[in-house]
Design a protein around this motif. Structure first.
Motif, short mmCIF file in Angstrom:
data_model
loop_
_atom_site.label_atom_id
_atom_site.label_comp_id
_atom_site.label_asym_id
_atom_site.label_seq_id
_atom_site.Cartn_x
_atom_site.Cartn_y
_atom_site.Cartn_z
N PHE A 53 -1.48 6.73 0.89
CA PHE A 53 -0.28 6.60 1.70
C PHE A 53 0.92 7.27 1.02
CE2 PHE A 53 -1.70 2.91 4.43
CZ PHE A 53 -1.23 3.42 5.63
N LYS A 54 1.76 7.89 1.80
CA LYS A 54 3.06 8.33 1.29
C LYS A 54 3.94 7.10 1.07
CE LYS A 54 5.92 8.89 5.48
NZ LYS A 54 7.18 8.31 5.06
N GLN A 55 5.11 7.31 0.50
CA GLN A 55 6.06 6.20 0.36
C GLN A 55 6.62 5.89 1.74
OE1 GLN A 55 6.55 5.02 -2.98
NE2 GLN A 55 7.28 3.23 -1.88
N LEU A 56 6.22 4.77 2.30
CA LEU A 56 6.70 4.38 3.63
C LEU A 56 8.06 3.71 3.53
CD1 LEU A 56 3.34 2.76 4.82
CD2 LEU A 56 4.26 4.94 5.65
N THR A 57 8.93 3.99 4.48
CA THR A 57 10.23 3.30 4.49
C THR A 57 10.08 1.94 5.17
OG1 THR A 57 10.93 4.17 6.65
CG2 THR A 57 11.40 5.55 4.71
N GLU A 80 -3.76 5.57 14.51
CA GLU A 80 -2.50 5.23 15.17
C GLU A 80 -1.33 5.95 14.48
OE1 GLU A 80 -3.81 0.82 16.82
OE2 GLU A 80 -2.60 0.93 15.02
N TRP A 81 -0.13 5.67 14.98
CA TRP A 81 1.09 6.34 14.52
C TRP A 81 1.24 6.32 13.00
CZ3 TRP A 81 5.55 4.46 12.10
CH2 TRP A 81 6.67 5.31 12.12
N ILE A 82 0.99 5.16 12.39
CA ILE A 82 1.18 5.03 10.94
C ILE A 82 0.26 5.98 10.16
CG2 ILE A 82 -0.49 3.17 10.46
CD1 ILE A 82 3.04 3.03 9.07
N GLY A 83 -0.95 6.19 10.68
CA GLY A 83 -1.87 7.12 10.04
C GLY A 83 -1.40 8.55 10.17
N GLN A 84 -0.84 8.87 11.32
CA GLN A 84 -0.38 10.23 11.57
C GLN A 84 0.82 10.60 10.70
OE1 GLN A 84 0.31 10.24 15.81
NE2 GLN A 84 -1.80 9.62 16.23
N ILE A 85 1.72 9.66 10.49
CA ILE A 85 2.94 10.00 9.73
C ILE A 85 2.87 9.56 8.26
CG2 ILE A 85 4.34 9.88 11.82
CD1 ILE A 85 5.02 7.25 9.24
N GLY A 86 1.92 8.67 7.95
CA GLY A 86 1.96 8.04 6.63
C GLY A 86 0.86 8.39 5.66
N ILE A 87 -0.25 8.92 6.15
CA ILE A 87 -1.38 9.18 5.25
C ILE A 87 -1.36 10.63 4.79
CG2 ILE A 87 -3.90 9.30 5.11
CD1 ILE A 87 -3.95 6.75 6.82
N TYR A 120 6.13 0.21 13.05
CA TYR A 120 4.69 0.19 13.29
C TYR A 120 4.20 -1.23 13.59
CZ TYR A 120 -0.32 0.39 12.64
OH TYR A 120 -1.68 0.26 12.84
N VAL A 121 4.56 -2.17 12.76
CA VAL A 121 4.08 -3.55 12.94
C VAL A 121 4.57 -4.13 14.27
CG1 VAL A 121 4.17 -5.91 12.01
CG2 VAL A 121 3.84 -3.98 10.46
N THR A 122 5.82 -3.84 14.63
CA THR A 122 6.39 -4.35 15.89
C THR A 122 5.70 -3.74 17.11
OG1 THR A 122 8.53 -4.71 14.84
CG2 THR A 122 8.50 -4.59 17.25
N GLN A 135 0.81 -1.22 0.00
CA GLN A 135 0.00 0.00 0.00
C GLN A 135 0.84 1.27 0.00
OE1 GLN A 135 -3.67 -0.44 2.75
NE2 GLN A 135 -2.28 -2.04 3.42
N SER A 136 2.13 1.13 0.31
CA SER A 136 3.03 2.28 0.39
C SER A 136 3.08 3.04 -0.94
CB SER A 136 4.43 1.78 0.75
OG SER A 136 5.36 2.83 0.71
N GLY A 137 2.89 4.35 -0.87
CA GLY A 137 2.98 5.19 -2.06
C GLY A 137 1.81 5.07 -3.02
N THR A 138 0.72 4.45 -2.57
CA THR A 138 -0.43 4.24 -3.45
C THR A 138 -1.74 4.62 -2.75
OG1 THR A 138 -0.86 1.95 -2.75
CG2 THR A 138 0.75 2.26 -4.52
N MET A 139 -2.82 4.53 -3.51
CA MET A 139 -4.16 4.75 -2.97
C MET A 139 -4.87 3.41 -2.80
SD MET A 139 -7.67 4.74 -3.80
CE MET A 139 -7.82 4.92 -5.59
N HIS A 140 -5.59 3.27 -1.69
CA HIS A 140 -6.47 2.10 -1.53
C HIS A 140 -7.82 2.59 -1.05
CE1 HIS A 140 -4.66 2.61 2.52
NE2 HIS A 140 -5.88 2.30 2.94
N GLU A 141 -8.80 1.71 -1.10
CA GLU A 141 -10.15 2.06 -0.66
C GLU A 141 -10.51 1.27 0.59
OE1 GLU A 141 -12.57 3.18 -4.66
OE2 GLU A 141 -11.97 1.09 -4.47
N VAL A 142 -11.06 1.95 1.57
CA VAL A 142 -11.58 1.29 2.76
C VAL A 142 -13.10 1.25 2.63
CG1 VAL A 142 -11.79 1.34 5.27
CG2 VAL A 142 -9.66 2.09 4.18
N ILE A 143 -13.65 0.05 2.63
CA ILE A 143 -15.09 -0.12 2.42
C ILE A 143 -15.69 -0.78 3.66
CG2 ILE A 143 -16.89 -1.01 0.89
CD1 ILE A 143 -14.61 -1.44 -1.22
#
Length: 196
Positions: free
Chosen positions: A134-138, A162-169, A145-147, A104-112
């Motif tokens: 999403f921005k390009q996640l490293t 959560e954190w990933i949404g704050q820094i990544g979306i 995030y996963v850990t 999903q990194s660097g792309t658009m997805h849909e939440v349904i």
């Protein structure tokens, strides 16, 4: 008239173990009972996009139908992430969560999210789609995030709050609350229409 007053003669049953969905109902000022029954969340492969959570939300209602009383409103729900023409559910392992976020990194997805309302007289299902960019996640950000957050109970392996949404979306198009787990405005609107 406010929804909690309109619904005072009804008994709302929320068939969801999600703490996020339960909080939304509390925030609406609604009294409700949580009733859980295990359902094998399997759907036909031919289903596409919103048809999947529609089907699963209706499937989750089945075990509860027999015991419904006249003033009961049963609410069931399901959320998927739709990306690259496939549904992403909840990851079963760290590797799967990492792979989902990497894709999903660097792309658009849909939440349904689909919500099914069941009474002794009717069944109505509504759904809402939100586009998330999403921005390009490293690799380091995904690993962290996963850990630390272990997003194994979340479709698409992340929680926007959560954190990933704050820094990544970078941006979303549609309802933020839908991405958290419930299109609250659709629920409010539908409950109003059920009892008008």
């Amino acid at each position: 008239m406010l929804i909690n007053k309109k619904l005072k003669d009804y008994h709302i049953i929320l068939a969801s173990g999600s703490p996020r969905r339960q909080k939304f109902f509390k925030d609406l000022g609604l009294d409700f009972e949580i009733r859980l029954k295990k359902v094998d969340e399997v759907y036909p492969e031919r289903l596409y996009k919103f048809e999947i959570p529609d089907y699963l939300a209706q499937l989750k209602a089945l075990p509860h139908k027999e015991g419904l009383k006249e003033n009961d409103i049963l609410i069931t729900s399901d959320t998927i992430v739709w990306h690259n023409n496939q549904a992403l559910g909840k990851p079963k392992s760290k590797d799967e969560a990492t792979a989902m976020l990497t894709s999903q990194s660097g792309t658009m997805h849909e939440v349904i999210t689909s919500v099914c309302f069941t009474t002794t007289k009717l069944e109505k299902t509504v759904n809402h789609t939100t586009k998330v960019y999403f921005k390009q996640l490293t690799d380091e950000e995904i690993e962290y995030y996963v850990t630390h957050y272990q997003p194994y109970d979340k479709a698409g392996a992340y929680g926007i709050q959560e954190w990933i949404g704050q820094i990544g979306i970078e941006k979303i198009e549609g309802s933020y609350f839908n991405v958290v787990g419930l299109p609250v405005f659709e629920v409010y609107k539908t409950l109003n229409s059920l009892i008008d």
